[in-house]
Enzyme design. Structure first.
Site, PDB file in Angstrom:
ATOM      1  N   ARG A   9      -7.676   6.478  -5.622  1.00  0.00           N
ATOM      2  CA  ARG A   9      -7.383   7.901  -5.757  1.00  0.00           C
ATOM      3  C   ARG A   9      -7.733   8.406  -7.157  1.00  0.00           C
ATOM      4  NH1 ARG A   9      -1.300   8.064  -3.503  1.00  0.00           N
ATOM      5  NH2 ARG A   9      -1.606  10.339  -3.581  1.00  0.00           N
ATOM      6  N   ILE A  37       0.859  -1.175   0.000  1.00  0.00           N
ATOM      7  CA  ILE A  37       0.000   0.000   0.000  1.00  0.00           C
ATOM      8  C   ILE A  37       0.899   1.229   0.000  1.00  0.00           C
ATOM      9  CG2 ILE A  37      -2.000  -1.076   1.096  1.00  0.00           C
ATOM     10  CD1 ILE A  37      -1.138   0.012   3.762  1.00  0.00           C
ATOM     11  N   ASP A  38       0.339   2.360  -0.413  1.00  0.00           N
ATOM     12  CA  ASP A  38       1.113   3.588  -0.538  1.00  0.00           C
ATOM     13  C   ASP A  38       1.693   4.031   0.809  1.00  0.00           C
ATOM     14  OD1 ASP A  38       0.449   3.680  -3.191  1.00  0.00           O
ATOM     15  OD2 ASP A  38      -1.153   5.153  -2.939  1.00  0.00           O
ATOM     16  N   LYS A  39       2.717   4.841   0.721  1.00  0.00           N
ATOM     17  CA  LYS A  39       3.376   5.379   1.909  1.00  0.00           C
ATOM     18  C   LYS A  39       2.384   6.027   2.866  1.00  0.00           C
ATOM     19  CE  LYS A  39       6.425   9.206   3.203  1.00  0.00           C
ATOM     20  NZ  LYS A  39       7.277  10.320   2.698  1.00  0.00           N
TER      21      LYS A  39
END
Length: 351
Positions: free
Chosen positions: A266, A163-165
């Site tokens: 997103r 998953i993204d930062k």
């Protein structure tokens, strides 16, 4: 004859290890056995064919059920025959340099000999990469495993998904080759159970719905992904959503993904005009225009201070355990920054 393809797009950028959650983690290979091939055990056949894959990796891939011949899962002692159609799913964790164990706090919610489930804090990069060579989740886990005498080798095995930062929430990490192969198949076939929570700008008209549109690189801004509804570029992507609570000019939604494209939630919500709250990369970091509420801009600034990242959280994670074959299911409560933002928004609308 062989057809090799990566299942996911590449997405790398300076200063952040954000990418498709599964980019490069799986490789799907289709093989048509040569008409002159003599009968041979499939594990030996695949080891000869994939000389860069170890004998143990091939063996564990077979054991995990990731080798299919003529539409049927086979064991490693199956003997290949001329004309056999072989489908092989290989798990490929990121090839990293030497991992430096670092004493970094990490919230482990479950662990056994095969895997570990982590509830990741926002702001932590998952694994070392350009611009983030240390202080990552992998560095933290290396320290944890070393301290507790675990046999896991994160240089070779580990990440099943990412998953993204700045996305918080649940991740599962494999601790051996078999667990990696077994879990990789579930993620590849979309058989895991995952739900995300997101705050998006605006008051969504429908209580639930589906967003469909190919996702590919933005034509002008390479740091963004873009939704192509005509399918001219990118890869097919489907996001289902359900409204959980409305805050007049912000909506709390639950998201279920059919696909795992780069920045899917997103990009999809930006496409329908409901960009994630405080998502700077997708222009969600400024107050919504046209709002007639007292001291609205100052209020939004205060909420941005409370929630200084895009509002996305991996809320649930469910999968079948590699060894016990039990159905495991985990839930992560809303992180403090998102929970505090909800409280502030509720109070603002009540006063």
């Amino acid at each position: 004859m062989i057809d090799e393809q990566d299942e996911f797009d590449e997405f790398s950028e300076a200063g952040e290890a954000e990418m498709d959650e599964n980019k490069g983690l799986y490789e799907h290979v289709n093989i048509t056995v040569d008409p002159k091939q003599e009968p041979l055990r499939i594990d030996k056949f695949l080891q000869n064919f994939r000389q860069n894959s170890s004998r143990n990796k091939i063996s564990q891939t077979c054991r995990a059920g990731n080798v299919v011949v003529n539409g049927q899962i086979v064991k490693q002692n199956y003997r290949v025959k001329p004309g056999d159609q072989i489908s092989l799913l290989l798990a490929h964790p990121p090839r990293l340099n030497v991992i430096v164990p670092q004493d970094i706090p990490v919230n482990i919610v479950y662990e056994d000999d095969d895997l570990v489930v982590v509830d990741k804090e926002p702001g932590m990069v998952v694994h070392p990469g350009f611009g983030n060579w240390d202080k990552t989740l992998v560095n933290a886990l290396a320290f944890h495993f070393e301290k507790n005498g675990s046999k896991s080798d994160l240089d070779r095995v580990g990440l099943v998904h990412r998953i993204d930062k700045d996305t918080s929430g649940l991740l599962v990490i494999a601790k051996n080759e078999y667990a990696l192969s077994f879990l990789a198949k579930q993620f590849f076939e979309r058989k895991t159970r995952r739900l995300y929570w997101a705050f998006v700008w605006g008051n969504m008209k429908e209580d639930e719905g589906t967003i469909t549109g190919h996702i590919g690189r933005h034509p002008k801004n390479r740091m963004q992904m873009h939704t192509y509804t005509d399918g001219s570029q990118g890869k097919h992507a489907v996001t289902h959503y359900k409204v959980l609570e409305r805050f007049k000019y912000m909506t709390w939604v639950e998201c279920k993904l059919e696909t795992g494209r780069t920045h899917q939630i997103r990009a999809h919500f930006k496409h329908i005009g409901h960009t994630l709250f405080n998502d700077e990369r997708y222009e969600g970091h400024t107050p919504l225009r046209g709002v007639n509420l007292p001291k609205y801009k100052q209020f939004i600034k205060n909420v941005f201070d409370i929630l200084p990242r895009h509002a996305l959280h991996a809320h649930t994670l469910g999968f079948i355990h590699p060894t016990t074959k039990q159905d495991l299911y985990f839930e992560s409560s809303m992180p403090h920054d998102m929970a505090d933002a909800v409280k502030k928004w509720r109070n603002y609308l009540e006063n």
